[in-house]
Design a protein around this motif. Structure first.
Motif, PDB file in Angstrom:
ATOM      1  N   SER A 230       0.821  -1.213   0.000  1.00  0.00           N
ATOM      2  CA  SER A 230       0.000   0.000   0.000  1.00  0.00           C
ATOM      3  C   SER A 230       0.853   1.260   0.000  1.00  0.00           C
ATOM      4  O   SER A 230       0.368   2.347   0.316  1.00  0.00           O
ATOM      5  N   SER A 231       2.125   1.121  -0.373  1.00  0.00           N
ATOM      6  CA  SER A 231       3.045   2.249  -0.291  1.00  0.00           C
ATOM      7  C   SER A 231       2.702   3.354  -1.281  1.00  0.00           C
ATOM      8  O   SER A 231       3.152   4.499  -1.108  1.00  0.00           O
ATOM      9  N   ASP A 232       1.935   3.029  -2.318  1.00  0.00           N
ATOM     10  CA  ASP A 232       1.511   4.056  -3.271  1.00  0.00           C
ATOM     11  C   ASP A 232       0.229   4.753  -2.821  1.00  0.00           C
ATOM     12  O   ASP A 232      -0.204   5.718  -3.453  1.00  0.00           O
ATOM     13  N   LEU A 233      -0.369   4.275  -1.737  1.00  0.00           N
ATOM     14  CA  LEU A 233      -1.638   4.825  -1.257  1.00  0.00           C
ATOM     15  C   LEU A 233      -1.475   5.686  -0.015  1.00  0.00           C
ATOM     16  O   LEU A 233      -2.260   6.627   0.193  1.00  0.00           O
ATOM     17  N   TYR A 234      -0.497   5.350   0.818  1.00  0.00           N
ATOM     18  CA  TYR A 234      -0.308   6.049   2.089  1.00  0.00           C
ATOM     19  C   TYR A 234       1.169   6.358   2.279  1.00  0.00           C
ATOM     20  O   TYR A 234       2.042   5.676   1.729  1.00  0.00           O
ATOM     21  N   SER A 235       1.451   7.360   3.083  1.00  0.00           N
ATOM     22  CA  SER A 235       2.836   7.727   3.354  1.00  0.00           C
ATOM     23  C   SER A 235       3.522   6.640   4.173  1.00  0.00           C
ATOM     24  O   SER A 235       2.872   5.843   4.863  1.00  0.00           O
ATOM     25  N   ALA A 236       4.856   6.640   4.100  1.00  0.00           N
ATOM     26  CA  ALA A 236       5.618   5.657   4.875  1.00  0.00           C
ATOM     27  C   ALA A 236       5.360   5.831   6.361  1.00  0.00           C
ATOM     28  O   ALA A 236       5.253   4.850   7.108  1.00  0.00           O
ATOM     29  N   GLY A 237       5.247   7.067   6.812  1.00  0.00           N
ATOM     30  CA  GLY A 237       4.980   7.309   8.226  1.00  0.00           C
ATOM     31  C   GLY A 237       3.625   6.804   8.655  1.00  0.00           C
ATOM     32  O   GLY A 237       3.474   6.238   9.744  1.00  0.00           O
ATOM     33  N   GLU A 238       2.617   6.974   7.799  1.00  0.00           N
ATOM     34  CA  GLU A 238       1.280   6.486   8.138  1.00  0.00           C
ATOM     35  C   GLU A 238       1.253   4.965   8.184  1.00  0.00           C
ATOM     36  O   GLU A 238       0.654   4.364   9.076  1.00  0.00           O
ATOM     37  N   LEU A 239       1.914   4.328   7.245  1.00  0.00           N
ATOM     38  CA  LEU A 239       1.945   2.875   7.227  1.00  0.00           C
ATOM     39  C   LEU A 239       2.655   2.322   8.458  1.00  0.00           C
ATOM     40  O   LEU A 239       2.301   1.259   8.967  1.00  0.00           O
ATOM     41  N   LYS A 240       3.644   3.068   8.951  1.00  0.00           N
ATOM     42  CA  LYS A 240       4.404   2.602  10.108  1.00  0.00           C
ATOM     43  C   LYS A 240       3.687   2.879  11.417  1.00  0.00           C
ATOM     44  O   LYS A 240       3.674   2.037  12.324  1.00  0.00           O
ATOM     45  N   HIS A 241       3.077   4.056  11.527  1.00  0.00           N
ATOM     46  CA  HIS A 241       2.514   4.475  12.811  1.00  0.00           C
ATOM     47  C   HIS A 241       0.986   4.423  12.861  1.00  0.00           C
ATOM     48  O   HIS A 241       0.419   4.382  13.951  1.00  0.00           O
ATOM     49  N   GLY A 242       0.338   4.433  11.722  1.00  0.00           N
ATOM     50  CA  GLY A 242      -1.126   4.434  11.706  1.00  0.00           C
ATOM     51  C   GLY A 242      -1.691   3.035  11.778  1.00  0.00           C
ATOM     52  O   GLY A 242      -2.405   2.588  10.871  1.00  0.00           O
ATOM     53  N   ILE A 243      -1.410   2.376  12.867  1.00  0.00           N
ATOM     54  CA  ILE A 243      -1.656   0.930  12.951  1.00  0.00           C
ATOM     55  C   ILE A 243      -3.052   0.558  13.436  1.00  0.00           C
ATOM     56  O   ILE A 243      -3.407  -0.625  13.424  1.00  0.00           O
ATOM     57  N   HIS A 244      -3.848   1.564  13.853  1.00  0.00           N
ATOM     58  CA  HIS A 244      -5.138   1.187  14.424  1.00  0.00           C
ATOM     59  C   HIS A 244      -6.153   2.312  14.243  1.00  0.00           C
ATOM     60  O   HIS A 244      -6.031   3.367  14.859  1.00  0.00           O
ATOM     61  N   GLY A 245      -7.129   2.069  13.385  1.00  0.00           N
ATOM     62  CA  GLY A 245      -8.163   3.067  13.163  1.00  0.00           C
ATOM     63  C   GLY A 245      -7.649   4.313  12.470  1.00  0.00           C
ATOM     64  O   GLY A 245      -8.272   5.372  12.558  1.00  0.00           O
ATOM     65  N   GLY A 246      -6.525   4.183  11.754  1.00  0.00           N
ATOM     66  CA  GLY A 246      -5.932   5.316  11.077  1.00  0.00           C
ATOM     67  C   GLY A 246      -6.431   5.483   9.655  1.00  0.00           C
ATOM     68  O   GLY A 246      -7.558   5.113   9.309  1.00  0.00           O
ATOM     69  N   GLU A 247      -5.571   6.008   8.800  1.00  0.00           N
ATOM     70  CA  GLU A 247      -5.960   6.348   7.438  1.00  0.00           C
ATOM     71  C   GLU A 247      -6.366   5.123   6.623  1.00  0.00           C
ATOM     72  O   GLU A 247      -7.337   5.154   5.865  1.00  0.00           O
ATOM     73  N   SER A 248      -5.636   4.033   6.789  1.00  0.00           N
ATOM     74  CA  SER A 248      -5.901   2.826   6.008  1.00  0.00           C
ATOM     75  C   SER A 248      -7.208   2.152   6.410  1.00  0.00           C
ATOM     76  O   SER A 248      -8.108   1.948   5.582  1.00  0.00           O
TER      77      SER A 248
END
Length: 272
Positions: free
Chosen positions: A153-171
């Motif tokens: 999903s690296s083309d959909l969300y930032s690297a920081g979001e993928l790393k830290h947005g682990i629960h109820g975040g953008e994804s």
């Protein structure tokens, strides 16, 4: 491969099962969770996402595709969320037993290959234990897969979001906007900045998850129980993720079906 009347396990009759070579079938056991996901999402999130991915995958299956989907186990190990009302959870030892016994029931029907499809970040370790026990005790080829680890999903969300947005975040919020927009309350969504962001700036090793981790509860990372920029979510990216995950599941099932059972062996260098 014989044509299947349905790809849903519970749609078949005992006569249907008796007429199938079940050793050719890959069983899929969806395992989810019912737990808080911040103020903007329902506690249904993990179970809902799992169900949505599996339903789309079933739509893609040809009648002779060798897969049967077992009934979902929607409640999982969610004790990291018990500070928030609405969370349902089971002890890890009971959960491993439940998953094992369902797989054993499939084994009694003749199934020798099974995929546990997980949608909750708090239970891959439980899944790994069950897969190992199924191999040791029953000689099954048992595979564990978390949907969010099967796709890029690296083309959909930032690297920081993928790393830290682990629960109820953008994804997760994006996927829910696609699957169940009526259950998402974007007026309560915000950028829930996880404590892990600050920790990463000061620590070389100590972070909540990764190569090193610690036993946290959700409120340790953010008082709202969510992590990630939920306010930036949109349904379009959620739809892409569901499609990718469904396609990945189809590909995984095909690879599992092709895996030679003779490789699941009791032979060693000393007794072979």
């Amino acid at each position: 491969m014989t044509l299947l009347p349905s790809h849903w396990w519970w749609d078949l009759s005992t006569r249907d099962f008796a007429g199938l070579d079940m050793s050719e079938i890959v069983a899929i056991l969806p395992v989810g969770a019912v737990e808080q996901h911040g103020p903007h999402l329902p506690v249904r999130v993990d179970a809902a996402i799992n169900a949505g991915i599996v339903a789309r995958a079933v739509e893609l299956m040809a009648p002779d595709f060798p897969a049967l989907v077992l009934p979902m186990m929607p409640v999982g190990k969610s004790n990291e969320h018990t500070a928030f009302p609405g969370t349902l959870t089971l002890p890890y030892d009971l959960l491993t037993r439940l998953w094992f016994e369902i797989a054993k029931s499939a084994w009694r029907a003749g199934v020798r290959k099974i995929i546990l499809l997980n949608s909750h970040g708090g239970q891959p370790q439980v899944m790994e234990i069950v897969c190992r026990e199924l191999r040791v005790e029953l000689g099954m080829f048992a595979v564990g897969a978390s949907w969010f680890r099967t796709i890029d999903s690296s083309d959909l969300y930032s690297a920081g979001e993928l790393k830290h947005g682990i629960h109820g975040g953008e994804s997760e919020t994006s996927v829910m906007l696609h699957l169940h927009p009526d259950l998402v309350h974007m007026e309560h969504a915000q950028d829930f900045v996880s404590r892990s962001v600050a920790m990463e700036t000061t620590n070389k090793l100590l972070v909540p998850e990764g190569g090193v981790g610690f036993g946290w509860q959700a409120q340790d990372l953010h008082p709202a129980g969510a992590c990630g920029n939920a306010a930036a979510a949109d349904a379009a990216r959620g739809a892409i993720q569901v499609e990718r995950a469904a396609q990945a599941l189809i590909g995984l099932i095909a690879e599992v079906a092709a895996y030679p059972m003779e490789a699941v062996t009791q032979k060693t260098a000393f007794n072979g």
